[in-house]
Design a protein around this motif. Structure first.
Motif, PDB file in Angstrom:
ATOM      1  N   ALA A   1      -7.328  10.969  -4.483  1.00 27.93           N
ATOM      2  CA  ALA A   1      -7.549   9.828  -5.362  1.00 27.93           C
ATOM      3  C   ALA A   1      -6.440   9.773  -6.403  1.00 27.93           C
ATOM      4  O   ALA A   1      -6.161  10.764  -7.075  1.00 27.93           O
ATOM      5  N   GLY A   2      -5.796   8.605  -6.525  1.00 22.47           N
ATOM      6  CA  GLY A   2      -4.742   8.433  -7.514  1.00 22.47           C
ATOM      7  C   GLY A   2      -4.377   6.967  -7.654  1.00 22.47           C
ATOM      8  O   GLY A   2      -4.816   6.133  -6.859  1.00 22.47           O
ATOM      9  N   THR A   3      -3.559   6.656  -8.633  1.00 19.23           N
ATOM     10  CA  THR A   3      -3.219   5.260  -8.919  1.00 19.23           C
ATOM     11  C   THR A   3      -2.524   4.584  -7.747  1.00 19.23           C
ATOM     12  O   THR A   3      -2.867   3.465  -7.361  1.00 19.23           O
ATOM     13  N   ALA A   4      -1.529   5.240  -7.168  1.00 19.54           N
ATOM     14  CA  ALA A   4      -0.700   4.592  -6.148  1.00 19.54           C
ATOM     15  C   ALA A   4      -1.502   4.225  -4.911  1.00 19.54           C
ATOM     16  O   ALA A   4      -1.474   3.091  -4.444  1.00 19.54           O
ATOM     17  N   ALA A   5      -2.241   5.168  -4.359  1.00 23.80           N
ATOM     18  CA  ALA A   5      -2.981   4.936  -3.114  1.00 23.80           C
ATOM     19  C   ALA A   5      -4.422   4.516  -3.350  1.00 23.80           C
ATOM     20  O   ALA A   5      -5.072   4.045  -2.430  1.00 23.80           O
ATOM     21  N   VAL A   6      -4.931   4.698  -4.559  1.00 24.67           N
ATOM     22  CA  VAL A   6      -6.346   4.555  -4.923  1.00 24.67           C
ATOM     23  C   VAL A   6      -7.130   5.661  -4.230  1.00 24.67           C
ATOM     24  O   VAL A   6      -7.561   6.623  -4.862  1.00 24.67           O
ATOM     25  N   ILE A   7      -7.343   5.534  -2.914  1.00 24.58           N
ATOM     26  CA  ILE A   7      -7.992   6.595  -2.144  1.00 24.58           C
ATOM     27  C   ILE A   7      -7.219   6.782  -0.849  1.00 24.58           C
ATOM     28  O   ILE A   7      -6.908   5.814  -0.156  1.00 24.58           O
ATOM     29  N   SER A   8      -6.899   8.031  -0.519  1.00 23.63           N
ATOM     30  CA  SER A   8      -6.166   8.361   0.701  1.00 23.63           C
ATOM     31  C   SER A   8      -7.010   9.305   1.555  1.00 23.63           C
ATOM     32  O   SER A   8      -7.147  10.494   1.217  1.00 23.63           O
ATOM     33  N   PRO A   9      -7.610   8.824   2.644  1.00 23.94           N
ATOM     34  CA  PRO A   9      -8.480   9.673   3.473  1.00 23.94           C
ATOM     35  C   PRO A   9      -7.710  10.800   4.144  1.00 23.94           C
ATOM     36  O   PRO A   9      -6.533  10.672   4.482  1.00 23.94           O
ATOM     37  N   ILE A  10      -8.386  11.909   4.328  1.00 27.89           N
ATOM     38  CA  ILE A  10      -7.826  13.096   4.987  1.00 27.89           C
ATOM     39  C   ILE A  10      -8.497  13.255   6.346  1.00 27.89           C
ATOM     40  O   ILE A  10      -9.727  13.231   6.438  1.00 27.89           O
ATOM     41  N   SER A  11      -7.704  13.397   7.393  1.00 29.57           N
ATOM     42  CA  SER A  11      -8.245  13.475   8.758  1.00 29.57           C
ATOM     43  C   SER A  11      -8.571  14.899   9.181  1.00 29.57           C
ATOM     44  O   SER A  11      -9.395  15.128  10.065  1.00 29.57           O
ATOM     45  N   GLY A  12      -7.901  15.863   8.555  1.00 30.06           N
ATOM     46  CA  GLY A  12      -8.127  17.254   8.916  1.00 30.06           C
ATOM     47  C   GLY A  12      -7.313  18.165   8.021  1.00 30.06           C
ATOM     48  O   GLY A  12      -6.460  17.705   7.262  1.00 30.06           O
TER      49      GLY A  12
ATOM     50  N   SER B   1     -13.976   4.585   2.083  1.00 34.83           N
ATOM     51  CA  SER B   1     -13.732   3.152   2.245  1.00 34.83           C
ATOM     52  C   SER B   1     -14.619   2.334   1.322  1.00 34.83           C
ATOM     53  O   SER B   1     -14.182   1.322   0.751  1.00 34.83           O
ATOM     54  N   PHE B   2     -15.871   2.757   1.138  1.00 38.81           N
ATOM     55  CA  PHE B   2     -16.794   2.043   0.260  1.00 38.81           C
ATOM     56  C   PHE B   2     -16.300   2.071  -1.183  1.00 38.81           C
ATOM     57  O   PHE B   2     -16.228   1.028  -1.855  1.00 38.81           O
ATOM     58  N   LEU B   3     -15.923   3.243  -1.669  1.00 37.24           N
ATOM     59  CA  LEU B   3     -15.497   3.382  -3.057  1.00 37.24           C
ATOM     60  C   LEU B   3     -14.143   2.711  -3.299  1.00 37.24           C
ATOM     61  O   LEU B   3     -13.924   2.109  -4.356  1.00 37.24           O
ATOM     62  N   LYS B   4     -13.252   2.790  -2.323  1.00 42.33           N
ATOM     63  CA  LYS B   4     -11.954   2.128  -2.480  1.00 42.33           C
ATOM     64  C   LYS B   4     -12.128   0.623  -2.605  1.00 42.33           C
ATOM     65  O   LYS B   4     -11.507  -0.024  -3.457  1.00 42.33           O
ATOM     66  N   LYS B   5     -12.983   0.054  -1.756  1.00 38.64           N
ATOM     67  CA  LYS B   5     -13.214  -1.390  -1.826  1.00 38.64           C
ATOM     68  C   LYS B   5     -13.852  -1.778  -3.156  1.00 38.64           C
ATOM     69  O   LYS B   5     -13.475  -2.789  -3.770  1.00 38.64           O
ATOM     70  N   ARG B   6     -14.804  -0.988  -3.624  1.00 38.01           N
ATOM     71  CA  ARG B   6     -15.458  -1.296  -4.891  1.00 38.01           C
ATOM     72  C   ARG B   6     -14.446  -1.275  -6.042  1.00 38.01           C
ATOM     73  O   ARG B   6     -14.443  -2.158  -6.898  1.00 38.01           O
ATOM     74  N   ILE B   7     -13.576  -0.266  -6.063  1.00 33.95           N
ATOM     75  CA  ILE B   7     -12.593  -0.163  -7.145  1.00 33.95           C
ATOM     76  C   ILE B   7     -11.566  -1.283  -7.060  1.00 33.95           C
ATOM     77  O   ILE B   7     -11.257  -1.944  -8.056  1.00 33.95           O
ATOM     78  N   THR B   8     -11.019  -1.535  -5.878  1.00 35.53           N
ATOM     79  CA  THR B   8      -9.994  -2.572  -5.751  1.00 35.53           C
ATOM     80  C   THR B   8     -10.577  -3.961  -5.999  1.00 35.53           C
ATOM     81  O   THR B   8      -9.878  -4.842  -6.526  1.00 35.53           O
ATOM     82  N   ASP B   9     -11.836  -4.167  -5.647  1.00 34.32           N
ATOM     83  CA  ASP B   9     -12.474  -5.456  -5.948  1.00 34.32           C
ATOM     84  C   ASP B   9     -12.617  -5.657  -7.459  1.00 34.32           C
ATOM     85  O   ASP B   9     -12.461  -6.772  -7.964  1.00 34.32           O
TER      86      ASP B   9
ATOM     87  N   SER C   1       0.838  -1.198   0.000  1.00 36.84           N
ATOM     88  CA  SER C   1       0.000   0.000   0.000  1.00 36.84           C
ATOM     89  C   SER C   1       0.873   1.248   0.000  1.00 36.84           C
ATOM     90  O   SER C   1       1.901   1.300   0.688  1.00 36.84           O
ATOM     91  N   TYR C   2       0.436   2.269  -0.754  1.00 37.61           N
ATOM     92  CA  TYR C   2       1.209   3.505  -0.882  1.00 37.61           C
ATOM     93  C   TYR C   2       1.138   4.332   0.395  1.00 37.61           C
ATOM     94  O   TYR C   2       2.134   4.826   0.894  1.00 37.61           O
ATOM     95  N   PHE C   3      -0.071   4.508   0.920  1.00 31.99           N
ATOM     96  CA  PHE C   3      -0.266   5.233   2.163  1.00 31.99           C
ATOM     97  C   PHE C   3      -0.927   4.315   3.183  1.00 31.99           C
ATOM     98  O   PHE C   3      -1.700   3.442   2.831  1.00 31.99           O
ATOM     99  N   SER C   4      -0.641   4.519   4.435  1.00 30.48           N
ATOM    100  CA  SER C   4      -1.380   3.831   5.486  1.00 30.48           C
ATOM    101  C   SER C   4      -1.908   4.880   6.454  1.00 30.48           C
ATOM    102  O   SER C   4      -1.183   5.761   6.886  1.00 30.48           O
ATOM    103  N   GLY C   5      -3.170   4.775   6.773  1.00 28.70           N
ATOM    104  CA  GLY C   5      -3.777   5.749   7.676  1.00 28.70           C
ATOM    105  C   GLY C   5      -4.176   7.034   6.982  1.00 28.70           C
ATOM    106  O   GLY C   5      -4.008   7.200   5.776  1.00 28.70           O
ATOM    107  N   LYS C   6      -4.710   7.953   7.762  1.00 29.23           N
ATOM    108  CA  LYS C   6      -5.191   9.224   7.227  1.00 29.23           C
ATOM    109  C   LYS C   6      -4.081  10.270   7.256  1.00 29.23           C
ATOM    110  O   LYS C   6      -3.119  10.162   8.011  1.00 29.23           O
ATOM    111  N   VAL C   7      -4.232  11.293   6.419  1.00 24.49           N
ATOM    112  CA  VAL C   7      -3.238  12.364   6.361  1.00 24.49           C
ATOM    113  C   VAL C   7      -3.883  13.695   6.728  1.00 24.49           C
ATOM    114  O   VAL C   7      -5.087  13.902   6.551  1.00 24.49           O
ATOM    115  N   LYS C   8      -3.057  14.568   7.249  1.00 26.63           N
ATOM    116  CA  LYS C   8      -3.487  15.923   7.593  1.00 26.63           C
ATOM    117  C   LYS C   8      -2.873  16.866   6.564  1.00 26.63           C
ATOM    118  O   LYS C   8      -1.682  16.769   6.258  1.00 26.63           O
TER     119      LYS C   8
END
Length: 355
Positions: free
Chosen positions: A300-311, A330-338, A170-177
């Motif tokens: 949203a991008g190829t490497a991370a697919v979706i990277s949530p932002i915490s603040g 999380s819903f859209l990331k799972k749908r795309i990766t599936d 995975s490119y990113f783990s966890g949320k980013v600020k």
């Protein structure tokens, strides 16, 4: 030992590094597969591509890539399903965008069969490098750069097209600020912001370093004139959820036409999510954060697919996003990766199986 796949000459490496790789602990883009695709442009045309052992390349100090920055690239992934079948995700979109970027930088456009047949041949040779672990994939980096020599400020007369691959977790783990940028710009009207040009990313590094020094991980880029409208997040497109509406900026000559971005837009609409593609002001986001209607932000991008932002931070004030049990991200990331990994049906025709 030489061979031919898809009319592409294959020069195999005499050794392999694969047995030294811990596929359960892969950092992003730091371990490289045994082979690469190489293709040269000279005498006014692209020469026949070939697969060769991954190796260093030699360039003259006057090569124009060093002086005038003619360089474009793409980011893709290959996946294996439970049956060991190999899939790509919207590869022709990457090919088309590579040529759009190349044209803007006066780089000769690449024939489709060189890209697709070369990529297939490369993945066939290095098929064992495609990870099977959940969340992992083979990251694919096609790129073109000016290899012709000379100090004169003009397009080069020779270029190299390469495809290199790297098994990655995975490119990113966890949320980013993130920090909303108010001084620097990623791109400008009439510029090359829509192209995947190497210089676009180099220009982001310094403002991002300043944001990191303030305690943020990334920058949200705003428009180049007023800094009033949100455009991208770091090296990714950005989505903002206000109440139950998902909003993203329209593409322009400043904003990359992200393949993950347009997949999210199409998928969200198909799932009944209200999507608006429109200009989004910083003021609207700040007000939504203050009144509680801002629910999510994510890149949203190829490497991370979706990277949530915490603040996010804006003008010396920080805003935290709510912790939701169920999120669009999380819903859209799972749908795309599936879809990417052949776990579900693909009603959009995005998945591309390698035969």
């Amino acid at each position: 030992m030489n061979s031919i796949i898809n009319d592409i000459e294959i020069i195999k490496s005499e050794t392999t590094k694969i047995h030294d790789v811990d596929f359960d602990n892969l950092a992003f883009g730091s371990v490289f597969s045994d082979h690469m695709l190489e293709c040269n442009f000279k005498d006014g045309k692209w020469q026949a591509p070939k697969v060769v052992p991954y190796q260093a390349i030699s360039l003259d100090p006057s090569a124009k890539i060093f002086h005038y920055g003619q360089s474009v690239f793409e980011g893709m992934k290959a996946y294996k399903d439970a049956n060991e079948d190999v899939y790509l995700f919207r590869p022709l979109d990457n090919f088309n965008r590579l040529n759009i970027s190349a044209k803007r930088l006066a780089i000769p456009e690449l024939p489709e069969n060189y890209f697709m047949d070369g990529l297939k041949a490369l993945l066939e040779v290095d098929k064992e490098w495609i990870p099977k672990q959940d969340g992992s994939s083979l990251y694919i980096r096609p790129f073109i750069f000016a290899s012709g020599n000379g100090f004169h400020a003009s397009p080069a007369n020779e270029y190299k097209f390469l495809i290199c691959t790297a098994p990655s977790g995975s490119y990113f783990s966890g949320k980013v600020k993130v920090l909303i940028e108010q001084t620097y710009s990623r791109s400008a009207n009439g510029g090359v912001g829509f192209a995947k040009a190497g210089g676009n990313y180099a220009g982001q590094f310094y403002p991002t370093q300043l944001a990191v020094e303030k305690g943020y991980q990334q920058v949200i880029w705003t428009d180049d004139t007023s800094h009033e409208y949100i455009e991208e997040a770091g090296a990714m497109n950005i989505f903002v959820r206000i109440n139950d509406t998902l909003i993203t900026a329209p593409t322009s000559d400043r904003i990359l036409d992200g393949i993950t971005r347009k997949s999210i837009v199409e998928l969200a609409k198909a799932e009944g999510i209200d999507v608006e593609v429109r200009k989004l002001s910083v003021h609207e986001v700040v007000e939504a954060a203050k009144n509680g209607s801002l629910k999510e932000m994510f890149g949203a991008g190829t490497a991370a697919v979706i990277s949530p932002i915490s603040g996010f931070g804006y003008k010396d004030e920080d805003f935290e996003l709510p912790e939701l049990e169920e999120t669009f991200a999380s819903f859209l990331k799972k749908r795309i990766t599936d879809i990417q990994t052949n776990k579900v049906e693909d009603p959009f025709g995005w998945r591309y199986k390698l035969d």
